[in-house]
Design an enzyme around this catalytic site. Sequence first.
Site, PDB file in Angstrom:
ATOM      1  N   PRO A 181       2.949   4.418   1.146  1.00  0.00           N
ATOM      2  CA  PRO A 181       4.301   4.718   2.307  1.00  0.00           C
ATOM      3  C   PRO A 181       3.456   5.327   3.517  1.00  0.00           C
ATOM      4  CG  PRO A 181       4.779   5.535  -0.019  1.00  0.00           C
ATOM      5  CD  PRO A 181       3.516   5.085  -0.224  1.00  0.00           C
ATOM      6  N   CYS A 193       1.658   0.665  -8.973  1.00  0.00           N
ATOM      7  CA  CYS A 193       2.947   1.074  -8.063  1.00  0.00           C
ATOM      8  C   CYS A 193       4.075   1.260  -8.962  1.00  0.00           C
ATOM      9  CB  CYS A 193       3.130   0.271  -7.222  1.00  0.00           C
ATOM     10  SG  CYS A 193       3.411  -1.359  -7.723  1.00  0.00           S
ATOM     11  N   GLU A 222       5.627  -3.326   0.765  1.00  0.00           N
ATOM     12  CA  GLU A 222       5.652  -3.070  -0.546  1.00  0.00           C
ATOM     13  C   GLU A 222       4.864  -1.761  -0.853  1.00  0.00           C
ATOM     14  OE1 GLU A 222       7.011  -5.231  -3.102  1.00  0.00           O
ATOM     15  OE2 GLU A 222       7.856  -6.584  -1.707  1.00  0.00           O
ATOM     16  N   GLY A 269       2.329   2.256   5.154  1.00  0.00           N
ATOM     17  CA  GLY A 269       3.334   1.498   5.814  1.00  0.00           C
ATOM     18  C   GLY A 269       3.850   2.208   7.233  1.00  0.00           C
ATOM     19  N   GLY A 296       0.943  -1.128   0.125  1.00  0.00           N
ATOM     20  CA  GLY A 296       0.188   0.074   0.134  1.00  0.00           C
ATOM     21  C   GLY A 296       0.856   1.335   0.034  1.00  0.00           C
TER      22      GLY A 296
HETATM   23  P1  NAD Z   1      -3.582   2.086   1.050  1.00  0.00           P
HETATM   24  O1  NAD Z   1      -2.347   2.167   1.868  1.00  0.00           O
HETATM   25  O2  NAD Z   1      -4.581   3.100   1.171  1.00  0.00           O
HETATM   26  O3  NAD Z   1      -4.387   0.730   1.556  1.00  0.00           O
HETATM   27  C1  NAD Z   1      -3.646  -0.431   1.397  1.00  0.00           C
HETATM   28  C2  NAD Z   1      -4.276  -1.445   2.634  1.00  0.00           C
HETATM   29  O4  NAD Z   1      -4.204  -0.930   3.993  1.00  0.00           O
HETATM   30  C3  NAD Z   1      -5.934  -1.539   2.361  1.00  0.00           C
HETATM   31  O5  NAD Z   1      -6.192  -2.926   2.834  1.00  0.00           O
HETATM   32  C4  NAD Z   1      -6.305  -0.643   3.456  1.00  0.00           C
HETATM   33  O6  NAD Z   1      -7.631  -1.079   4.154  1.00  0.00           O
HETATM   34  C5  NAD Z   1      -5.574  -0.598   4.491  1.00  0.00           C
HETATM   35  N1  NAD Z   1      -5.336   0.662   5.338  1.00  0.00           N
HETATM   36  C6  NAD Z   1      -5.544   1.816   4.553  1.00  0.00           C
HETATM   37  N2  NAD Z   1      -5.381   2.959   5.791  1.00  0.00           N
HETATM   38  C7  NAD Z   1      -5.101   2.027   6.748  1.00  0.00           C
HETATM   39  C8  NAD Z   1      -4.970   2.565   8.018  1.00  0.00           C
HETATM   40  N3  NAD Z   1      -4.887   3.723   8.451  1.00  0.00           N
HETATM   41  N4  NAD Z   1      -4.348   1.524   9.155  1.00  0.00           N
HETATM   42  C9  NAD Z   1      -4.277   0.281   8.871  1.00  0.00           C
HETATM   43  N5  NAD Z   1      -4.385  -0.185   7.471  1.00  0.00           N
HETATM   44  C10 NAD Z   1      -4.847   0.706   6.457  1.00  0.00           C
HETATM   45  O7  NAD Z   1      -3.131   1.895  -0.464  1.00  0.00           O
HETATM   46  P2  NAD Z   1      -3.874   1.666  -1.701  1.00  0.00           P
HETATM   47  O8  NAD Z   1      -4.790   3.155  -1.873  1.00  0.00           O
HETATM   48  O9  NAD Z   1      -4.996   0.448  -1.549  1.00  0.00           O
HETATM   49  O10 NAD Z   1      -2.974   1.307  -2.735  1.00  0.00           O
HETATM   50  C11 NAD Z   1      -2.295   2.415  -3.442  1.00  0.00           C
HETATM   51  C12 NAD Z   1      -0.893   2.561  -2.844  1.00  0.00           C
HETATM   52  O11 NAD Z   1      -0.235   1.251  -2.766  1.00  0.00           O
HETATM   53  C13 NAD Z   1       0.130   3.247  -3.866  1.00  0.00           C
HETATM   54  O12 NAD Z   1       0.965   4.065  -2.990  1.00  0.00           O
HETATM   55  C14 NAD Z   1       0.681   2.076  -4.524  1.00  0.00           C
HETATM   56  O13 NAD Z   1       2.049   2.704  -4.924  1.00  0.00           O
HETATM   57  C15 NAD Z   1       1.320   1.366  -3.534  1.00  0.00           C
HETATM   58  N6  NAD Z   1       1.355  -0.107  -4.227  1.00  0.00           N
HETATM   59  C16 NAD Z   1       2.382  -0.571  -3.996  1.00  0.00           C
HETATM   60  C17 NAD Z   1       2.555  -1.884  -4.651  1.00  0.00           C
HETATM   61  C18 NAD Z   1       3.996  -2.692  -4.465  1.00  0.00           C
HETATM   62  O14 NAD Z   1       3.976  -3.782  -4.856  1.00  0.00           O
HETATM   63  N7  NAD Z   1       5.100  -2.239  -3.719  1.00  0.00           N
HETATM   64  C19 NAD Z   1       1.484  -2.597  -5.321  1.00  0.00           C
HETATM   65  C20 NAD Z   1       0.459  -1.764  -5.348  1.00  0.00           C
HETATM   66  C21 NAD Z   1       0.202  -0.640  -4.810  1.00  0.00           C
END
Ligand code: NAD
Length: 479
Positions: free
Chosen positions: A205, A259, A225, A208, A203
Amino acid sequence: MNSTTLTEPVQVETKASEILRIFNVQRQNQFKIGNTSASERIAKLKKLHTAVLKYRPQIKEALFNDYRKHPSEVDLTEIYPVTSEIKDAKNNLKQWLDGESVKTPIAMLGSSSHVKYEPKGVVLIISPWNFPINLTFGPLVSAIAAGNAVIIKPSEITPHATAIMKKIVTEVFDENEVALLEGGVSTSTELLKLPFNHIFFTGAPSIGKIVMKAAAEHLTSVTLELGGKSPTIVDQTADVNLAAKRVAWGKYVNNGQVCIAPDYLFVHESKKAEFIAAFKKQIETYYTEDALQETSYNRIVNHHHFERVKGYVDDAMSKGAHLEAGGKFNKSQDFIAPTLMTNVPADSKLMTEEIFGPILPVFGFTDIDKVINEINSREKPLALYIYSKKKKNINHIIGNTRAGGTCINHNAAHFFNTNLPFGGSNNSGIGKAHGLEGFKSFSNSRGVFKQHVPNALDMLTPPYTDFKQKIINLTIKWF
Ligand code: NAD
């Protein structure tokens, strides 16, 4: 496809008591799973493989309903990465589980040592919405191969994808080995309170950091990731038409919600006009003149992200950016046309945020070291792409930048080779996924030392004497 309406997020949260129940059930079962043989784990992976193929039409339908993802793109970017990950694990698992014998130093003569990859235990996979199947089942394959019990928390933003994954997981696994829990931030937050043995998070950064802080409470290891802005360089020796063709694919596949999409691009001034012309032509080749009518072109996942990306474009335009192609929006369909922009100011959101949408800012350059300085002034990217025919130029860029991964004369393609470690560095991630690296992320490398006959250490125990000190001195000097 059944439906033509896009879905807004629906909030289904899993109760804290249910989360705890499943966690405890898995904890009790973890050694049973951990002691399964390679053949038993391969049998599980085969069941998953069969189920993914059985439900392939439903997976396509789910992703069409979530953001009008084209079925062929589902095959290429959701199904294939999962089936190839399964094949890789099936082919190599016996060897991975054999571990590795390591050398014995002369000072330790009479012993032998090996590395045993043991499962971490009960692990948590939190996945994003942009490739919901790929980025949930991909890590799941590695976690199963490594012998873990797994709780999965997919994104709440693609509910149709989550529903079909839940069906598959429930059909293939007992909840004491793999369980999928629905929910958003609240479910995630509850899960993160538990002492998992590993967390694999994909998800943003910013999230993360939340995950890593929560993990620190239990000293839980993490694979993060993450994302960021991945730059692309097209130098003066590059094949411009080929670069335009591949960058346009990498930028607009999944509607730029990738991503590792090329986020922004530097092209040598001598090739800039040619690149822009070739790129515009390529957009029409892929998506016709009106991408709104083109079924191969997906949509932005929801209104929130539509407004976010549109806001970035509006912001850049108000600061003097120039539209070279696209710039068309249709709010009711969360549609943003494939867009190419020049003169994008450094302080505009398009350049300060990860774009995660179908907009490509392009900049000209004459001095590659200025480009390198610009890239290095930013967070370390998840990927960096180089289009060039000159080895010296390629080596100069690779040697003077840092990135999670790199493609030369392509973009995003490195994701598909399971023999390459996939992941970022610092702001773009911690740890690696795919193939052996994914298996290792979910394993503890247990160092096992076996003493066969008395060794030097046995002679060097207290009480210490001058004679023993002499042996210690010789050991330090020679071994
Ligand atoms: P996100 O970080 O918003 O969400 C990812 C997950 O985290 C979801 O399951 C969500 O429910 C959970 N989440 C969201 N907020 C949270 C919180 N406050 N506490 C705990 N959990 C929480 O990311 P997204 O919008 O789903 O995806 C987009 C991002 O992910 C972009 O930055 C993209 O670059 C990155 N990404 C990275 C990879 C990789 O392989 N490196 C792949 C795909 C996406």
